[in-house]
Design a protein around this motif. Structure first.
Motif, PDB file in Angstrom:
ATOM      1  N   THR A  53      -6.360  -2.167  -0.830  1.00  0.00           N
ATOM      2  CA  THR A  53      -7.227  -2.158   0.364  1.00  0.00           C
ATOM      3  C   THR A  53      -8.234  -3.295   0.291  1.00  0.00           C
ATOM      4  O   THR A  53      -8.472  -3.999   1.280  1.00  0.00           O
ATOM      5  N   THR A  54      -8.790  -3.506  -0.909  1.00  0.00           N
ATOM      6  CA  THR A  54      -9.753  -4.608  -1.077  1.00  0.00           C
ATOM      7  C   THR A  54      -9.086  -5.949  -0.789  1.00  0.00           C
ATOM      8  O   THR A  54      -9.649  -6.797  -0.092  1.00  0.00           O
ATOM      9  N   PHE A  62       0.842  -1.205   0.000  1.00  0.00           N
ATOM     10  CA  PHE A  62       0.000   0.000   0.000  1.00  0.00           C
ATOM     11  C   PHE A  62       0.878   1.256   0.000  1.00  0.00           C
ATOM     12  O   PHE A  62       0.607   2.224  -0.705  1.00  0.00           O
ATOM     13  N   SER A  75      -1.013   5.147  -7.608  1.00  0.00           N
ATOM     14  CA  SER A  75      -2.329   5.671  -7.986  1.00  0.00           C
ATOM     15  C   SER A  75      -3.372   5.317  -6.926  1.00  0.00           C
ATOM     16  O   SER A  75      -3.226   4.338  -6.185  1.00  0.00           O
ATOM     17  N   SER A  76      -4.430   6.106  -6.887  1.00  0.00           N
ATOM     18  CA  SER A  76      -5.494   5.844  -5.915  1.00  0.00           C
ATOM     19  C   SER A  76      -6.244   4.560  -6.293  1.00  0.00           C
ATOM     20  O   SER A  76      -6.768   3.851  -5.427  1.00  0.00           O
ATOM     21  N   LYS A  77      -6.247   4.256  -7.604  1.00  0.00           N
ATOM     22  CA  LYS A  77      -6.895   3.033  -8.082  1.00  0.00           C
ATOM     23  C   LYS A  77      -6.176   1.805  -7.484  1.00  0.00           C
ATOM     24  O   LYS A  77      -6.791   0.865  -7.014  1.00  0.00           O
ATOM     25  N   LYS A  94      -4.315   1.842  -4.836  1.00  0.00           N
ATOM     26  CA  LYS A  94      -4.504   1.838  -3.378  1.00  0.00           C
ATOM     27  C   LYS A  94      -5.841   1.182  -3.018  1.00  0.00           C
ATOM     28  O   LYS A  94      -5.923   0.412  -2.048  1.00  0.00           O
ATOM     29  N   LEU A  95      -6.862   1.464  -3.799  1.00  0.00           N
ATOM     30  CA  LEU A  95      -8.179   0.892  -3.557  1.00  0.00           C
ATOM     31  C   LEU A  95      -8.131  -0.631  -3.742  1.00  0.00           C
ATOM     32  O   LEU A  95      -8.664  -1.392  -2.922  1.00  0.00           O
ATOM     33  N   ALA A  96      -7.426  -1.046  -4.804  1.00  0.00           N
ATOM     34  CA  ALA A  96      -7.312  -2.490  -5.078  1.00  0.00           C
ATOM     35  C   ALA A  96      -6.602  -3.187  -3.922  1.00  0.00           C
ATOM     36  O   ALA A  96      -7.032  -4.255  -3.452  1.00  0.00           O
TER      37      ALA A  96
END
Lengths: 780, 233
Positions: free
Chosen positions: A193-194, A180, A185-187, A189-191
């Motif tokens: 986190t999931t 992380f 990219s925020s994309k 980071k989201l992936a």
């Protein structure tokens, strides 16, 4: 701390934590000997990551940043899934079958491969950082080592709260967090986190108790229809489980003339191995009288008794019923100590202390009428305990215990009778040798008797009087036992031949070695330098073993010892496949730089030899292997990190010379004085002991930590293309180091293992001088 | 007519194959007795005959039938094994069984040891604590018409007092003490065999004899009850 350094730090915490958690997991499901294999598999991951980067240099140039951002998450996922995968039927192996089935050996290799992947992936990230930021290797290496040091401590803290299965997987989440930090990219980071949340769910649904061999005592006990686990606890020593059943009983040393009731017991298991029995109810008084272990109480009135880690409540109940005035139990395992403290059949005369027995003995000042040692050796033979450090059963330990006896006091020992005799004779040999060390004649101060399967050995503070010997003969006769020391008049429990009695007689002679030279098993009394009570095999006697057991049977003679050799073979095979061969292929395109290879090989082997022998040696000082591993691993890594950081401020070759000469100087002091220092500090409070140890080891670790980054800096200046190869060579020898260190320690003692590690560092000196000349040539 | 005969005609090769397999097992069994048992010094005629008679391959899981007559123990599931043929023969010989005797076995396991004893003695009482093993052994023994074997699923620790005393007691599971009820149920002059030590590593066989009200033990050869291979789940 920037994001990259933070990521390296977290990933390093995860890697070392995962490695130690895997050791716990394998110790539970199989046996702890495979711990060496887990260490080697981790090293294999590091070595082969270097090889991959050497074979495909493009990875380190073109795809580095892409890989660096993705691999930590992959590492995390592999850490989360591999503990589950190795328990799947068809993949999981069984220790006891590895020696007899090729299929099972293949499954062991597959398990190693599965466990190797997270280390490979994690090490790739570190290797890629080293390549793309080669000018700041010492800083990166420092963060790497600091993270590893923290991981070593963190596992101790977490092991109290997480189950053995969750512990390994939880470090996967840490690796995902490391990923992380690197996500741009925020994309992404989201992936991540999931993925992390999914990992948390996996942790939640993972079985709390992992797979265990069907041959482990707990597995077999749970097959009894009414058996059930009534209490489970995670402890730093392993997984504790309490089993209740309507069919479990324990009565070692019981006379065959006893026809009464034998009470049922609840059984405590540690890592699925039987640990202690708790009587569910008291039996009739005769049960406690008609037993080998009741004899010491014939010699006293109201004795004060110290029980060291008793493996059954029977011994304490017996001591109480036979008139003991005060009984102190020393128990290292917290859940067992808590249960003993609340045990309904103990009265106010019984007190429980949570401590390691040897540690307790070292710090104890009070005198006792009887000190009862736990039964030594595994039931029926050496078997799997072959490589277990038994610091309670060394000549030094017995000498110390002897000095804690009142003038009429006794040391009480027991073991199971075995055939061919090994544990039984080793115990007599140890007690006799300790007596000789104390300037006593064993034949006058020792007494031993046995029934059909248990041997009781006593060492008295003063000479056994004739009346006491007569009492022993009468007691033996009444209960159908046989005297061993002094020799019996007639045997009731016949041995297959006279070997046992003959050698027992030899052991208590003035020159015990005379009769035992031809005996195929080692009966050398264990010492603090080589505390392997159950190590019996002698290298030169393999032909005897083969003719007796056959080739397929020999490993079962002392399985633990063979497991380490198997580990070495497996490690060598894997290291050849994953490191050596690919590296040789890659080297075909590069110049062969033998000195560089030699330098990094010495560092790989040397560091682990020093570290592992220090861990084993420090168990005595801090009391237990967990604490010892935490202190040594963390100190070594932490100060190596400091050394690595400091190395960036000094000249390469001068730094190398300084480090090697410093290591030579420190080890030349530590090797001869180590034992004395240990014995001096062992009586100090635990925090003082730990601080002293840290202060003693820190300078050595600091200097050792300098040589690897200095070597890398040298390569960065003079032979950049050799960096991955050096990483690989270092990894190859680190892979072999864990089993090699163990074999050296078992065969020659800890001092030799430590000295060998130090010698390897010194062997780098000519290489450094050679490098100096070469560098001068190039710069000149 | 041809249609009626067809099933029977089809059965002929199957029957032939079965007969051939059966012959094959007999020949393997004879070879086992010769090379593993008599050549190693077992001389008790009744024991040798029993070892020649009992179809060992029917006491092992199907996947191990081919290995049934090899010189090694085999897994039977639940962490248990069928002892290697020599050990079974050696233990049987040591018990000196004869036709008028009554035997008690603690730990039925596969039922093979009970079958070997049943070939010699009057009656065998056998107790198994693991229900799945007990039922499976009972089924095999019934299929082979061993009417002089009675099985029970229970804790063998207490023996079988209502059927005792026994001339022979075989304890196939290692224990740290000899259960007092078993010593009580051993007839005067009777013999008990018990393995001592870890079931996976080196064990020793212990012979317990009751003479003149006194119990004497004798430690015998070290043996291995090692599970060499295991059925795959």
């Amino acid at each position: 701390m920037n994001r990259e350094n933070a990521s390296i730090f977290l990933l390093s915490v995860a890697i070392i934590g995962f490695q130690l958690a895997i050791i716990n997991l394998i110790s539970y499901g199989q046996w702890y000997h495979f711990a060496y294999l887990a260490v080697s598999v981790a090293m294999l991951g590091f070595g082969s990551s270097g090889v991959i980067l050497a074979v495909w240099p493009k990875l380190g140039q073109k795809y580095a940043s892409k890989l660096i951002s993705r691999l930590p998450v992959i590492t995390g996922l592999l850490m989360l899934s591999s503990p589950l995968l190795i328990g799947i039927p068809g993949i999981r192996f069984d220790t006891l079958l590895v020696f007899t089935s090729k299929f099972e050996a293949a499954k062991l290799l597959l398990t190693c491969f599965i466990l190797f992947l997270p280390f490979l992936s994690g090490a790739m990230v570190l290797g890629l950082f080293f390549i793309i930021r080669s000018n700041s290797i010492p800083i990166l290496y420092a963060w790497n080592l600091a993270g590893s040091a923290v991981g070593g401590v963190l596992i101790i803290a977490l092991s109290r709260y997480l189950s053995v299965a969750n512990l390994a997987s939880s470090f996967g989440l840490m690796a995902i967090v490391a990923g992380f930090f690197l996500a741009k990219s925020s994309k992404m980071k989201l992936a991540i986190t999931t993925v992390g949340l999914a990992g948390c769910l996996l942790l939640f649904f993972q079985p709390k108790v992992p797979f265990k061999s069907e041959f482990k005592p707990l597995s077999k006990t749970l097959l009894i229809p009414d058996s059930r686990v009534i209490h489970t606890a995670s402890t730093p020593q392993g997984t504790f489980e309490m089993v209740s059943s309507g069919s479990l009983r324990q009565a070692s040393g019981l006379s065959l003339s006893y026809f009464g009731r034998v009470p049922l017991v609840d059984m405590a298991f540690l890592n699925a191995q039987d640990y202690a029995a708790f009587e569910k109810a008291l039996a009739d008084t005769a049960f406690y009288h008609q037993n080998l272990f009741s004899f010491p109480y014939w010699l006293f009135h109201s004795p004060e008794v110290l029980m060291l880690q008793p493996n059954s409540t029977f011994l304490t109940t017996q001591a109480g019923l036979l008139g003991s005035e005060e009984i102190t139990i020393v128990e290292p395992l917290r859940p067992v100590a808590d249960r003993l403290a609340a045990y309904p059949w103990f009265d106010e005369r019984v007190s429980v202390v949570t401590a390691y027995p040897r540690e307790y003995l070292i710090n104890e000042q009070r005198l006792w009428h009887a000190i009862v040692f736990p039964s030594v050796g595994s039931f029926g033979g050496a078997g799997l305990s072959a490589l277990k450090e038994e610091y309670l059963f060394t000549t030094e330990s017995l000498v110390k215990a002897y000095h804690l006896l009142t003038p009429e006091g006794l040391l009480v020992f027991s073991t199971f009778m075995d055939n061919p005799p090994r544990n039984s004779l080793k115990l007599i040999s140890l007690v006799a040798e300790s007596a000789r060390d104390l300037g006593l004649k064993p034949s006058e101060y020792m007494l031993a008797m046995r029934n059909w399967n248990t041997l009781l050995v006593l060492l008295k503070r003063n000479v056994f009087e004739n009346t006491e010997r007569d009492m022993a003969f009468n007691f033996a006769l009444e209960n159908g036992f046989d005297m061993v020391i002094p020799a019996p008049l007639e045997e009731l429990n016949m041995m297959p031949d006279s070997t046992f009695q003959h050698l027992a007689n030899q052991m208590i002679c003035d020159d015990p070695s005379k009769g035992v030279v031809d005996y195929p098993f080692s009966l050398e009394p264990p010492t603090d330098n080589s505390p392997f009570f159950s190590k019996f095999l002698r290298m030169g006697k393999f032909r005897s073993y083969l003719s007796w057991m056959g080739a397929d049977g020999v490993p079962f003679l002392e399985l633990g010892y063979f497991i380490v050799w198997v580990s070495l073979a497996v490690c060598l095979l894997l290291a050849l496949i994953a490191i050596a061969f690919p590296m040789l292929i890659s080297v075909a395109n590069r110049s062969f730089n033998a000195p560089v290879w030699f330098y990094f090989a010495c560092l790989g082997l040397g560091f682990m030899l020093v570290e592992i022998s220090l861990i084993q040696r420090t168990i005595l000082v801090v009391g237990n292997p967990i604490m010892s591993s935490a202190v040594i691993i963390s100190t070594m890594l932490c100060f190596s990190a400091v050394g690595s950081y400091l190395s960036s401020f000094i000249y390469i070759r001068r730094g190398m010379l300084l480090a090697i000469l410093g290591i030579a100087l420190l080890t030349s002091v530590l090797i001869p004085l180590g034992d004395r220092i240990n014995l001096y500090i062992v009586g100090l409070p635990i925090y003082t002991r730990v601080v002293t140890l840290v202060l003693l080891i820190a300078p050595l670790a600091l200097l050792m930590g300098m040589l690897f980054p200095l070597g890398m800096r040298y390569l960065h200046t003079f032979a950049t293309n050799q960096i991955p190869v050096a990483w690989g060579v270092n990894g190859f020898f680190s892979v072999l180091a864990a089993p090699v260190a163990t074999i050296l320690a078992v065969e020659f003692g800890f001092s030799i293992a430590f000295a060998s590690g130090a010698a390897l560092y010194m062997a780098c000196l000519p290489i450094v001088l050679l490098m100096q000349r070469k560098a001068r040539g190039q710069t000149g | 007519m041809r249609r009626l005969l067809l099933p029977f005609m089809l059965m002929i090769p199957v029957k032939l194959a079965l007969a051939q397999a059966s012959d094959e097992y007999v020949s393997r069994r004879m070879n086992m007795v010769l090379t593993q048992i008599t050549q190693r010094g077992v001389v008790h005629r009744a024991t040798i005959k029993a070892m020649e008679t009992v179809p060992r391959h029917l006491f092992v899981p199907n996947s191990y039938r081919n290995s049934a007559y090899e010189d090694r123990p085999l897994p039977i599931g639940y962490g248990q094994t069928i002892s290697q043929p020599y050990i079974v023969a050696y233990m049987t010989e040591l018990m000196k069984p004869s036709p008028e005797m009554i035997a008690l076995e603690i730990g039925t396991g596969s039922g093979y040891q009970a079958a070997v004893l049943a070939e010699i003695v009057k009656h065998v009482y056998t107790i198994e604590i693991v229900p799945q093993l007990g039922s499976s052994a009972e089924k095999t023994l019934r299929k082979l018409d061993y009417s002089n074997v009675t099985t029970r699923i229970a804790d063998g620790y207490h023996g079988w007092p209502e059927k005792g005393p026994f001339d022979i007691i075989v304890v196939t599971a290692a224990a740290d003490h000899i259960p007092p009820p078993l010593i009580e149920q051993l007839k005067e002059g009777g013999r008990m065999i018990i393995p001592v030590g870890s079931p996976f590593l080196v064990q020793q066989l212990m012979l317990v004899e009751k003479k003149g009200g006194k119990v004497k033990t004798r430690s015998l050869i070290p043996v291995r009850f090692v599970p060499f291979t295991r059925a795959e789940e």
